[in-house]
Design an enzyme around this catalytic site. Structure first.
Site, PDB file in Angstrom:
ATOM      1  N   ASN A  49       1.094  -1.220  -0.361  1.00  0.00           N
ATOM      2  CA  ASN A  49       0.082   0.418   0.074  1.00  0.00           C
ATOM      3  C   ASN A  49       0.642   1.586   0.230  1.00  0.00           C
ATOM      4  O   ASN A  49       1.892   1.542   0.643  1.00  0.00           O
ATOM      5  CB  ASN A  49      -0.835   0.045   0.994  1.00  0.00           C
ATOM      6  CG  ASN A  49      -0.036  -0.085   2.587  1.00  0.00           C
ATOM      7  OD1 ASN A  49       0.794  -0.470   2.523  1.00  0.00           O
ATOM      8  ND2 ASN A  49      -0.750   0.066   3.807  1.00  0.00           N
ATOM      9  N   GLU A  51       0.100   4.832   0.815  1.00  0.00           N
ATOM     10  CA  GLU A  51      -0.651   6.420   0.876  1.00  0.00           C
ATOM     11  C   GLU A  51      -0.022   7.864   0.870  1.00  0.00           C
ATOM     12  O   GLU A  51       1.153   7.996   0.377  1.00  0.00           O
ATOM     13  CB  GLU A  51      -0.534   6.230   2.104  1.00  0.00           C
ATOM     14  CG  GLU A  51      -1.204   4.828   2.818  1.00  0.00           C
ATOM     15  CD  GLU A  51      -1.527   4.815   4.453  1.00  0.00           C
ATOM     16  OE1 GLU A  51      -1.009   5.780   5.056  1.00  0.00           O
ATOM     17  OE2 GLU A  51      -2.239   3.675   4.975  1.00  0.00           O
ATOM     18  N   GLU A  62      -3.230  -4.676  -2.739  1.00  0.00           N
ATOM     19  CA  GLU A  62      -3.359  -5.447  -3.968  1.00  0.00           C
ATOM     20  C   GLU A  62      -3.612  -5.154  -5.437  1.00  0.00           C
ATOM     21  O   GLU A  62      -2.730  -6.056  -6.717  1.00  0.00           O
ATOM     22  CB  GLU A  62      -4.738  -6.091  -3.514  1.00  0.00           C
ATOM     23  CG  GLU A  62      -4.962  -6.851  -2.494  1.00  0.00           C
ATOM     24  CD  GLU A  62      -5.218  -5.647  -1.245  1.00  0.00           C
ATOM     25  OE1 GLU A  62      -4.828  -4.705  -1.308  1.00  0.00           O
ATOM     26  OE2 GLU A  62      -6.177  -6.371  -0.758  1.00  0.00           O
ATOM     27  N   CYS A  91     -10.282  -5.189   0.393  1.00  0.00           N
ATOM     28  CA  CYS A  91     -11.067  -3.682   0.595  1.00  0.00           C
ATOM     29  C   CYS A  91     -12.161  -4.553  -0.423  1.00  0.00           C
ATOM     30  O   CYS A  91     -11.760  -5.092  -1.764  1.00  0.00           O
ATOM     31  CB  CYS A  91     -10.863  -3.139   0.524  1.00  0.00           C
ATOM     32  SG  CYS A  91     -10.034  -2.558  -0.819  1.00  0.00           S
ATOM     33  N   CYS A  94     -10.339  -3.312  -3.986  1.00  0.00           N
ATOM     34  CA  CYS A  94     -10.054  -4.557  -4.527  1.00  0.00           C
ATOM     35  C   CYS A  94     -10.012  -5.913  -4.644  1.00  0.00           C
ATOM     36  O   CYS A  94      -9.193  -6.470  -5.880  1.00  0.00           O
ATOM     37  CB  CYS A  94      -8.473  -4.586  -3.117  1.00  0.00           C
ATOM     38  SG  CYS A  94      -6.763  -3.612  -3.474  1.00  0.00           S
TER      39      CYS A  94
HETATM   40  N1  THU Z   1      -5.117  -1.257   2.061  1.00  0.00           N
HETATM   41  C1  THU Z   1      -4.715  -2.275   1.757  1.00  0.00           C
HETATM   42  O1  THU Z   1      -3.428  -1.788   0.830  1.00  0.00           O
HETATM   43  N2  THU Z   1      -5.691  -3.406   1.181  1.00  0.00           N
HETATM   44  C2  THU Z   1      -6.444  -3.308   1.281  1.00  0.00           C
HETATM   45  O2  THU Z   1      -6.897  -3.811   0.920  1.00  0.00           O
HETATM   46  C3  THU Z   1      -7.395  -2.947   2.736  1.00  0.00           C
HETATM   47  C4  THU Z   1      -6.556  -1.667   2.956  1.00  0.00           C
HETATM   48  C5  THU Z   1      -4.442  -0.236   3.208  1.00  0.00           C
HETATM   49  C6  THU Z   1      -4.815   1.259   2.013  1.00  0.00           C
HETATM   50  C7  THU Z   1      -4.560   2.146   4.094  1.00  0.00           C
HETATM   51  O3  THU Z   1      -2.938   2.189   3.099  1.00  0.00           O
HETATM   52  C8  THU Z   1      -3.990   1.129   4.680  1.00  0.00           C
HETATM   53  O4  THU Z   1      -4.499  -0.528   4.297  1.00  0.00           O
HETATM   54  C9  THU Z   1      -5.513   1.150   5.530  1.00  0.00           C
HETATM   55  O5  THU Z   1      -6.680   1.483   5.043  1.00  0.00           O
END
Ligand code: THU
Length: 141
Positions: A49, A51, A62, A91, A94
């Site tokens: 991830n 940000e 993902e 999520c 994803c």
């Molecule tokens: N996040 C992911 O990388 N994948 C997911 O399927 C769930 C959420 C990340 C996004 C964000 O950087 C952090 O988790 C908190 O939501």
């Protein structure tokens, strides 16, 4: 999904998701996630991830794994691993992105690094009754 995935490959996929998780850029949520996808050709591609101070620009692990995979010339996945502190499921966004490239109801392994617990689910369990290519094709034929 009939492809056979050996235990060795499964372990490699899981290990890669866990390893790449360390590269997560997640200073706002402090929730690092790593993901690895296994392609039909046997390649493992991973992502984290990433940000942004403008929160809505965040990209999940993902989706970054999938983006890298497509950039490397692959478009078919047969398994996914996602590693996080507590083993969260992908999520909703994803799930849809993974579905685009999945060869059927592929396994999804979830790794909880806090406990070491690994659980298995499947993409169609995570996104049942999905909007997918077949539905669009049928409607536009
Ligand atoms: N996040 C992911 O990388 N994948 C997911 O399927 C769930 C959420 C990340 C996004 C964000 O950087 C952090 O988790 C908190 O939501």
């Amino acid at each position: 999904m009939t492809e056979i995935i050996s235990n060795q490959i499964k372990e490699q996929l899981i290990a890669e998701a866990q390893k790449i998780q360390q590269n997560s850029y997640s200073p706002y949520s402090n929730f690092p996630v790593g993901s690895a996808v296994l392609t039909r050709n046997g390649r493992i591609v991973s992502g984290v991830n990433v940000e942004n101070v403008s929160y809505g620009l965040t990209r999940c692990a993902e989706q970054n794994a999938i983006g890298t995979m497509v950039s490397q010339g692959e478009t078919e996945i047969i398994a996914v691993a996602v590693s996080s502190r507590n083993g969260v499921t992908p999520c909703g966004a994803c799930r849809q992105v993974l579905l685009e490239f999945a060869l059927g109801d592929i396994p999804v392994w979830l790794i909880a690094t806090d406990t070491g617990k690994i659980s298995q689910t499947s993409l169609h369990k995570l996104i049942p009754d999905s909007f997918n290519k077949d539905l669009l094709d049928a409607a536009t034929a």
